[in-house]
Design a protein around this motif. Sequence first.
Motif, short mmCIF file in Angstrom:
data_model
loop_
_atom_site.label_atom_id
_atom_site.label_comp_id
_atom_site.label_asym_id
_atom_site.label_seq_id
_atom_site.Cartn_x
_atom_site.Cartn_y
_atom_site.Cartn_z
N LYS A 25 0.84 -1.19 0.00
CA LYS A 25 0.00 0.00 0.00
C LYS A 25 0.88 1.24 0.00
CE LYS A 25 -0.74 0.14 5.00
NZ LYS A 25 -1.72 0.21 6.06
N ARG A 26 0.30 2.37 -0.39
CA ARG A 26 1.04 3.61 -0.51
C ARG A 26 1.10 4.31 0.86
NH1 ARG A 26 2.30 5.97 -4.91
NH2 ARG A 26 0.65 4.96 -6.10
N PRO A 27 2.30 4.40 1.45
CA PRO A 27 2.40 5.08 2.74
C PRO A 27 2.45 6.59 2.55
CG PRO A 27 4.54 4.24 2.08
CD PRO A 27 3.56 3.81 1.02
N ASP A 28 1.88 7.32 3.51
CA ASP A 28 2.00 8.78 3.45
C ASP A 28 3.33 9.17 4.11
OD1 ASP A 28 1.57 8.62 6.21
OD2 ASP A 28 -0.40 9.54 6.14
N LEU A 29 3.62 10.47 4.10
CA LEU A 29 4.89 10.94 4.65
C LEU A 29 5.05 10.55 6.12
CD1 LEU A 29 7.53 12.49 4.37
CD2 LEU A 29 6.25 14.61 4.76
N ASN A 30 3.98 10.65 6.90
CA ASN A 30 4.06 10.28 8.32
C ASN A 30 4.41 8.81 8.50
OD1 ASN A 30 3.61 12.85 9.33
ND2 ASN A 30 1.40 12.56 9.47
N ALA A 31 3.83 7.96 7.68
CA ALA A 31 4.13 6.52 7.76
C ALA A 31 5.59 6.26 7.40
CB ALA A 31 3.20 5.73 6.85
N ILE A 32 6.09 6.98 6.41
CA ILE A 32 7.49 6.82 6.01
C ILE A 32 8.41 7.30 7.13
CG2 ILE A 32 9.26 7.61 4.38
CD1 ILE A 32 6.97 7.66 2.25
N LEU A 33 8.07 8.43 7.75
CA LEU A 33 8.86 8.91 8.88
C LEU A 33 8.84 7.91 10.03
CD1 LEU A 33 7.93 12.70 8.91
CD2 LEU A 33 10.08 11.67 8.14
N PHE A 34 7.69 7.32 10.28
CA PHE A 34 7.55 6.30 11.32
C PHE A 34 8.49 5.12 11.04
CE2 PHE A 34 5.15 2.49 12.85
CZ PHE A 34 5.30 2.71 14.21
N LEU A 35 8.51 4.66 9.79
CA LEU A 35 9.38 3.53 9.41
C LEU A 35 10.85 3.89 9.58
CD1 LEU A 35 7.54 2.31 6.19
CD2 LEU A 35 7.66 1.14 8.41
N ILE A 36 11.23 5.10 9.17
CA ILE A 36 12.62 5.54 9.33
C ILE A 36 12.96 5.64 10.82
CG2 ILE A 36 14.23 7.47 9.00
CD1 ILE A 36 12.77 7.99 6.30
N GLY A 37 12.02 6.13 11.62
CA GLY A 37 12.24 6.22 13.06
C GLY A 37 12.48 4.86 13.69
N ILE A 38 11.71 3.88 13.27
CA ILE A 38 11.91 2.51 13.78
C ILE A 38 13.30 2.02 13.38
CG2 ILE A 38 11.21 0.09 13.51
CD1 ILE A 38 8.31 1.12 13.30
N GLN A 39 13.65 2.23 12.12
CA GLN A 39 14.95 1.79 11.61
C GLN A 39 16.10 2.44 12.39
OE1 GLN A 39 15.62 -0.41 9.09
NE2 GLN A 39 17.82 -0.09 9.26
N GLU A 40 16.01 3.73 12.59
CA GLU A 40 17.12 4.48 13.20
C GLU A 40 17.17 4.36 14.72
OE1 GLU A 40 19.66 5.58 11.53
OE2 GLU A 40 18.64 4.89 9.73
N SER A 41 16.05 4.03 15.34
CA SER A 41 16.04 3.90 16.79
C SER A 41 16.31 2.48 17.24
CB SER A 41 14.68 4.35 17.35
OG SER A 41 13.68 3.40 17.00
N GLY A 42 16.10 1.53 16.35
CA GLY A 42 16.26 0.13 16.72
C GLY A 42 15.12 -0.38 17.59
N GLN A 43 14.05 0.40 17.69
CA GLN A 43 12.89 0.02 18.51
C GLN A 43 12.02 -0.95 17.69
OE1 GLN A 43 12.41 1.07 21.73
NE2 GLN A 43 14.33 2.17 21.58
#
Length: 114
Positions: A25-43
């Motif tokens: 599905k097409r993620p919006d900008l907030n969803a993309i930021l959320f994914l990057i946040g997970i990646q970069e935080s290791g959470q």
Amino acid sequence: MSEGYDSLAERWAALEGELVERFGKRPDLNAILFLIGIQESGQDRDSFTKEEKQDLMHVAVCHLLSASGYYALEGIDEDGWPHYTQLKALPAFSLAEQENFIKDHVLLYFDQHA
């Protein structure tokens, strides 16, 4: 990833296409930021509170803008969350300009992490 594309809109559409293929599905900008946040935080968990989701998006923005010298990683706290220090003021942008500024940094992130 951005090769052959000129405008921000074309580059963003190409990234969205790649993410649709990956996630279905097409993620919006907030969803993309959320994914990057997970990646970069290791959470890496299955669920987050609303506050944690906001924190993850904040981590993403700080990480993205660190590439342009706006933030620097200060350290990681005892719970594993990264903390950033703002190094310089962000430009005064309209809402649309601010979104494009973030999108440009998201594209750079995916170019570097492809």
